[in-house]
Design a protein around this motif. Structure first.
Motif, mmCIF file in Angstrom:
data_model
loop_
_atom_site.group_PDB
_atom_site.id
_atom_site.type_symbol
_atom_site.label_atom_id
_atom_site.label_comp_id
_atom_site.label_asym_id
_atom_site.label_seq_id
_atom_site.Cartn_x
_atom_site.Cartn_y
_atom_site.Cartn_z
ATOM 1 N N PRO A 71 0.831 -1.215 0.000
ATOM 2 C CA PRO A 71 0.000 0.000 0.000
ATOM 3 C C PRO A 71 0.861 1.260 0.000
ATOM 4 O O PRO A 71 1.796 1.380 0.815
ATOM 5 C CB PRO A 71 -0.815 -0.123 1.294
ATOM 6 N N THR A 72 0.565 2.191 -0.880
ATOM 7 C CA THR A 72 1.401 3.386 -1.002
ATOM 8 C C THR A 72 1.369 4.250 0.246
ATOM 9 O O THR A 72 2.342 4.946 0.536
ATOM 10 C CB THR A 72 0.942 4.226 -2.210
ATOM 11 N N ASP A 73 0.262 4.202 1.019
ATOM 12 C CA ASP A 73 0.194 5.032 2.223
ATOM 13 C C ASP A 73 0.983 4.437 3.386
ATOM 14 O O ASP A 73 1.157 5.082 4.416
ATOM 15 C CB ASP A 73 -1.270 5.250 2.641
ATOM 16 N N ARG A 74 1.471 3.194 3.224
ATOM 17 C CA ARG A 74 2.290 2.568 4.276
ATOM 18 C C ARG A 74 3.659 2.153 3.732
ATOM 19 O O ARG A 74 4.341 1.318 4.308
ATOM 20 C CB ARG A 74 1.561 1.349 4.851
ATOM 21 N N ARG A 75 4.055 2.787 2.657
ATOM 22 C CA ARG A 75 5.328 2.488 2.024
ATOM 23 C C ARG A 75 6.145 3.773 1.974
ATOM 24 O O ARG A 75 5.832 4.693 1.224
ATOM 25 C CB ARG A 75 5.078 1.947 0.617
ATOM 26 N N GLN A 76 7.180 3.854 2.808
ATOM 27 C CA GLN A 76 8.033 5.040 2.884
ATOM 28 C C GLN A 76 9.342 4.741 2.157
ATOM 29 O O GLN A 76 10.182 3.986 2.633
ATOM 30 C CB GLN A 76 8.328 5.414 4.341
ATOM 31 N N ILE A 77 9.534 5.337 0.987
ATOM 32 C CA ILE A 77 10.727 5.097 0.192
ATOM 33 C C ILE A 77 11.613 6.333 0.261
ATOM 34 O O ILE A 77 11.247 7.404 -0.231
ATOM 35 C CB ILE A 77 10.358 4.765 -1.267
ATOM 36 N N LEU A 78 12.780 6.192 0.897
ATOM 37 C CA LEU A 78 13.694 7.305 1.123
ATOM 38 C C LEU A 78 14.846 7.235 0.124
ATOM 39 O O LEU A 78 15.636 6.286 0.142
ATOM 40 C CB LEU A 78 14.243 7.262 2.557
#
Length: 462
Positions: free
Chosen positions: A120-127
């Motif tokens: 899910p994009t709202d729970r995926r933090q890509i730094l």
């Protein structure tokens, strides 16, 4: 964009210092002992003892690799079907750390691949971890990043290494779990969900899962065929053997997934170690925690240019030497932390294997001399028992390792690469060149922590 400065790792457990006082005194004492032996017993007898010790060391290293690779066939790595993956509603926040440096050529494709992760994009933090002065990568960034992507700028300070960038990124991580991906990586889309399943089905002391690494371009040239076969043997057999017998696993530089709180408790990565992944695997084992292998593949680009390959390989070997020296600052404590089996595995994996790579050219030169001039020039170094052990390690050992590479190729479906393995000793010779370069850099303070950049995007992705 966010900028943050982090403190350096403590010197006592960091590769920032090459040798501590005890190690320096031990090295000096060993040198004096060697000189005394040469004076008392004679240079010939001393050389004979060193040759015998090196021959036994070869047998131990090769036997260890062969036995672990064979044992890996029966390893029960963590595997999950689509029906066993947690539903989207139960997935936690997951942080993806992506250290980048001069990666403008491959950045667009990387963003597409990471955006395609089945999470899910709202729970995926890509730094995206980018050096402040890396104009090439910053110019390649799109005007607007996809949802879940963030850019973190790394201050240009010493050491300029991947682990330092990851430490900065970790301070921004919100995820319960986190993973590292490199610029050329093509992770399996469901890999994050599989990692969550692995952590949720394991005890808390299982703090890391390592996905399998493969190359998507084994057919580019001879070098990439050998590189792909090496990875097939290492990730498909050897690491599985370490996993099966619960021995310390040196992590790969990418696709290792962590419990974020455990990673912070360990002090994260050593910014001065150029194989921070292998070092972290050893620190996890010393804490009494574990690493498991997971059935999920990340594809990478195999180096197809010799100079690029030598830079990368010399950095890996330099980091293995750093890791061995750091953890050997207190051998008694290392023994207590890892136990006898883990202690032996650490040396056979990290230290002795590098030493044999350095010794290879010497023994190859002796073999060539034997065929050219006969046995007289080296007869004093190889009396009966020593000759038998050396011949066994040279002939049987090389054939067994060659067979392991071939078996890895067959398991990966790289059937056309099997015949290439008949010439894999030439690849091992290149490793020795890289090993001597690594030692030379390690002895030079100005190059000791230098991160030689691996150039990506040399081959068009499939």
């Amino acid at each position: 964009m966010k900028t943050l400065v982090t403190a350096a790792a403590p010197t006592c457990d960091s590769a920032r210092t090459l040798l501590n006082r005890g190690q320096a005194l031990t090295a000096a004492g060993a040198g004096l002992l060697l000189l005394a032996a040469a004076a008392l017993l004679g240079p010939g007898a001393t050389a004979l003892a060193l040759t015998a010790a090196a021959s036994v060391l070869y047998v131990l290293v090769i036997s260890f690799k062969v036995l672990l690779s064979r044992g890996g066939d029966r390893s029960r790595v963590m595997s999950f079907s689509a029906g066993e993956l947690p539903p989207y509603a139960e997935l936690p926040v997951y942080t993806v750390l992506v250290p980048l440096h001069r990666e403008g050529r491959v950045l667009a494709g990387l963003l597409d691949r990471l955006a395609a992760l089945d999470y899910p994009t709202d729970r995926r933090q890509i730094l995206l971890l980018i050096e402040e002065d890396d104009e090439e990568t910053r110019r390649a960034l799109p005007a607007e990043l996809p949802q879940g992507f963030e850019t973190v700028l790394i201050p240009p300070s010493h050491p300029r290494t991947k682990p330092k960038a990851c430490n900065v990124g970790l301070t921004h991580a919100r995820g319960e779990f986190c993973v590292i991906y490199d610029a050329e990586d093509q992770p399996e889309p469901r890999q994050l969900r599989k990692a969550v399943a692995a952590f949720r089905s394991s005890p808390r002391w299982m703090v890391c899962v390592q996905a399998e690494l493969q190359y998507w371009n084994p057919w580019t040239n001879w070098l990439t065929r050998c590189f792909a076969a090496e990875y097939a043997q290492n990730f498909g057999q050897f690491l599985h053997g370490l996993d099966r017998f619960r021995l310390p696993i040196p992590l790969g530089g990418t696709s290792n997934h962590f419990r974020t709180d455990a990673l912070r408790d360990l002090g994260a990565w050593d910014p001065y170690n150029v194989t921070e992944d292998a070092d972290l695997g050893m620190r996890i084992a010393r804490r009494g925690w574990s690493v498991r292998m997971m059935e999920s593949v990340t594809l990478e680009e195999a180096n197809c240019r010799l100079g690029n390959w030598l830079r990368q390989r010399s950095r890996w070997i330099k980091g293995y030497c750093q890791t061995w020296l750091v953890h050997m600052r207190s051998p008694a404590q290392l023994w207590r932390d890892l136990g006898p089996r883990g202690f032996a595995a650490f040396h056979l994996t990290m230290g002795f294997s590098t030493l044999t790579t350095l010794l290879n050219p010497i023994f190859w030169a002796m073999t060539v001399l034997y065929f050219i001039a006969g046995s007289d020039p080296i007869a004093g170094l190889f009396p009966g028992p020593v000759l038998y052990v050396a011949a066994l390690s040279f002939v049987a050992g090389n054939l067994l390792l060659m067979h392991g590479y071939m078996a890895g190729c067959l398991e990966r479906g790289l059937h056309a690469a099997v015949r290439t393995m008949l010439f894999v000793p030439l690849y091992w010779a290149l490793m020795s060149v890289a090993a001597y370069k690594a030692v030379w850099q390690l002895l030079r303070p100005s190059r000791r922590h230098f991160w030689e950049l691996t150039e990506h995007g040399l081959v068009k992705s499939h």
